[in-house]
Motif scaffolding. Structure first.
Motif, mmCIF file in Angstrom:
data_model
loop_
_atom_site.group_PDB
_atom_site.id
_atom_site.type_symbol
_atom_site.label_atom_id
_atom_site.label_comp_id
_atom_site.label_asym_id
_atom_site.label_seq_id
_atom_site.Cartn_x
_atom_site.Cartn_y
_atom_site.Cartn_z
ATOM 1 N N LYS A 70 0.679 -1.231 -0.078
ATOM 2 C CA LYS A 70 -0.021 -0.025 0.024
ATOM 3 C C LYS A 70 0.868 1.303 0.024
ATOM 4 C CE LYS A 70 -4.244 1.412 0.932
ATOM 5 N NZ LYS A 70 -5.451 1.359 -0.042
ATOM 6 N N LYS A 71 1.793 1.231 0.742
ATOM 7 C CA LYS A 71 2.808 2.437 0.910
ATOM 8 C C LYS A 71 3.531 2.521 -0.554
ATOM 9 C CE LYS A 71 6.565 4.445 3.496
ATOM 10 N NZ LYS A 71 7.589 3.957 4.573
ATOM 11 N N SER A 72 4.136 1.381 -1.299
ATOM 12 C CA SER A 72 4.569 1.753 -2.399
ATOM 13 C C SER A 72 3.669 2.176 -3.578
ATOM 14 C CB SER A 72 5.288 0.449 -2.956
ATOM 15 O OG SER A 72 4.182 -0.495 -3.108
ATOM 16 N N GLU A 73 2.313 1.749 -3.438
ATOM 17 C CA GLU A 73 1.487 2.177 -4.317
ATOM 18 C C GLU A 73 0.957 3.702 -4.306
ATOM 19 O OE1 GLU A 73 -2.144 -0.035 -3.625
ATOM 20 O OE2 GLU A 73 -1.393 -1.782 -4.613
ATOM 21 N N ASN A 74 1.187 4.151 -2.898
ATOM 22 C CA ASN A 74 0.905 5.615 -2.448
ATOM 23 C C ASN A 74 2.119 6.420 -3.213
ATOM 24 O OD1 ASN A 74 -1.432 5.248 -1.386
ATOM 25 N ND2 ASN A 74 -0.866 5.261 0.718
ATOM 26 N N ASN A 75 3.203 5.803 -2.911
ATOM 27 C CA ASN A 75 4.271 6.389 -3.645
ATOM 28 C C ASN A 75 4.373 6.699 -4.836
ATOM 29 O OD1 ASN A 75 5.677 6.747 -0.930
ATOM 30 N ND2 ASN A 75 7.051 5.106 -1.054
ATOM 31 N N PHE A 76 3.965 5.654 -5.692
ATOM 32 C CA PHE A 76 3.804 5.701 -7.342
ATOM 33 C C PHE A 76 2.927 6.616 -7.605
ATOM 34 C CE2 PHE A 76 2.011 4.275 -11.178
ATOM 35 C CZ PHE A 76 3.123 4.404 -12.070
ATOM 36 N N SER A 77 1.781 6.554 -6.980
ATOM 37 C CA SER A 77 0.706 7.537 -7.436
ATOM 38 C C SER A 77 1.046 8.842 -6.951
ATOM 39 C CB SER A 77 -0.641 7.183 -6.701
ATOM 40 O OG SER A 77 -0.530 7.364 -5.276
ATOM 41 N N GLU A 78 1.667 9.329 -5.886
ATOM 42 C CA GLU A 78 2.057 10.300 -5.430
ATOM 43 C C GLU A 78 3.279 11.172 -6.413
ATOM 44 O OE1 GLU A 78 0.975 12.623 -3.189
ATOM 45 O OE2 GLU A 78 -0.658 11.282 -2.860
ATOM 46 N N ALA A 79 3.953 10.191 -6.755
ATOM 47 C CA ALA A 79 5.104 10.728 -7.919
ATOM 48 C C ALA A 79 4.521 10.959 -9.082
ATOM 49 C CB ALA A 79 6.110 9.626 -7.869
ATOM 50 N N LEU A 80 3.572 10.057 -9.476
ATOM 51 C CA LEU A 80 2.849 10.436 -10.892
ATOM 52 C C LEU A 80 2.017 11.836 -10.629
ATOM 53 C CD1 LEU A 80 2.373 9.181 -13.635
ATOM 54 C CD2 LEU A 80 0.521 7.824 -12.663
ATOM 55 N N LYS A 81 1.071 11.893 -9.714
ATOM 56 C CA LYS A 81 0.576 13.095 -9.361
ATOM 57 C C LYS A 81 1.499 14.458 -9.453
ATOM 58 C CE LYS A 81 -2.748 15.355 -6.311
ATOM 59 N NZ LYS A 81 -3.219 15.142 -4.887
ATOM 60 N N GLU A 82 2.597 14.378 -8.626
ATOM 61 C CA GLU A 82 3.258 15.410 -8.857
ATOM 62 C C GLU A 82 4.084 15.723 -10.114
ATOM 63 O OE1 GLU A 82 6.579 14.870 -5.981
ATOM 64 O OE2 GLU A 82 4.980 14.589 -4.185
ATOM 65 N N ALA A 83 4.445 14.674 -10.968
ATOM 66 C CA ALA A 83 4.912 14.840 -12.267
ATOM 67 C C ALA A 83 3.904 15.608 -13.350
ATOM 68 C CB ALA A 83 5.410 13.443 -12.589
ATOM 69 N N LEU A 84 2.642 14.998 -13.068
ATOM 70 C CA LEU A 84 1.206 15.570 -13.696
ATOM 71 C C LEU A 84 1.335 17.188 -13.581
ATOM 72 C CD1 LEU A 84 -0.943 12.652 -14.118
ATOM 73 C CD2 LEU A 84 0.459 13.583 -15.970
ATOM 74 N N GLU A 85 1.588 17.511 -12.040
ATOM 75 C CA GLU A 85 1.217 18.876 -11.667
ATOM 76 C C GLU A 85 2.357 19.563 -12.322
ATOM 77 O OE1 GLU A 85 0.742 18.577 -7.647
ATOM 78 O OE2 GLU A 85 -1.153 17.970 -7.390
ATOM 79 N N LYS A 86 3.218 19.087 -12.373
ATOM 80 C CA LYS A 86 4.617 20.036 -12.886
ATOM 81 C C LYS A 86 4.327 20.298 -14.287
ATOM 82 C CE LYS A 86 8.181 18.360 -9.784
ATOM 83 N NZ LYS A 86 9.695 17.572 -9.696
ATOM 84 N N VAL A 87 4.001 19.237 -15.436
ATOM 85 C CA VAL A 87 3.664 19.398 -16.570
ATOM 86 C C VAL A 87 2.398 20.322 -16.754
ATOM 87 C CG1 VAL A 87 2.717 18.246 -18.529
ATOM 88 C CG2 VAL A 87 4.541 17.190 -17.245
ATOM 89 N N ASN A 88 1.470 20.334 -16.068
ATOM 90 C CA ASN A 88 0.195 21.541 -16.059
ATOM 91 C C ASN A 88 0.887 22.593 -15.822
ATOM 92 O OD1 ASN A 88 -2.378 22.090 -16.311
ATOM 93 N ND2 ASN A 88 -2.580 22.157 -13.987
ATOM 94 N N ASP A 89 1.710 22.790 -14.695
ATOM 95 C CA ASP A 89 2.588 24.062 -14.438
ATOM 96 C C ASP A 89 3.149 24.896 -15.705
ATOM 97 O OD1 ASP A 89 1.222 24.046 -11.766
ATOM 98 O OD2 ASP A 89 3.260 23.479 -10.962
ATOM 99 N N ILE A 90 3.978 23.800 -16.288
ATOM 100 C CA ILE A 90 4.690 24.211 -17.499
ATOM 101 C C ILE A 90 3.811 24.826 -18.616
ATOM 102 C CG2 ILE A 90 6.224 23.403 -19.274
ATOM 103 C CD1 ILE A 90 7.590 21.487 -17.142
ATOM 104 N N GLN A 91 2.732 23.947 -18.826
ATOM 105 C CA GLN A 91 1.731 24.465 -20.042
ATOM 106 C C GLN A 91 1.139 25.806 -19.418
ATOM 107 O OE1 GLN A 91 0.540 22.776 -22.706
ATOM 108 N NE2 GLN A 91 2.293 21.094 -22.351
#
Length: 94
Positions: A19-40
């Motif tokens: 569960k912890k590793s799933e949260n880490n992956f989902s959090e990392a993915l969410k942060e990456a998408l937020e960064k891309v959105n900010d760049i856009q």
């Protein structure tokens, strides 16, 4: 005689680790998408500022637009790889 292996917890904790590793992956993915959105958004703001005359340097606008384009292409490619990996896993026979 065999010595006891130290440091292994009960089997019920393995679910917590997963569960912890799933949260880490989902959090990392969410942060990456937020960064891309900010760049856009930054590229869009630069284009708007140029259109309204607040920025006179077209090079800044083009650089921001290219950054946004590259980030979006990378995001799409990562998504494609994730979907492909998921499909490969689903095709595996147990």
């Amino acid at each position: 005689m065999v010595d006891r292996i130290e440091g292994l917890g009960p089997l019920s904790q393995s679910g917590k680790t997963q569960k912890k590793s799933e949260n880490n992956f989902s959090e990392a993915l969410k942060e990456a998408l937020e960064k891309v959105n900010d760049i856009q958004k930054k590229a869009e703001k630069a284009a708007d500022d140029f259109a309204q005359g607040r920025i006179s340097n077209i090079h800044e606008v083009i650089i921001e637009a290219e950054k946004a384009s590259i980030a979006l292409r990378l995001t799409v490619e990562v998504r494609n790889r994730i979907v492909e990996a998921y499909r490969d896993i689903m095709r595996m026979q147990i």
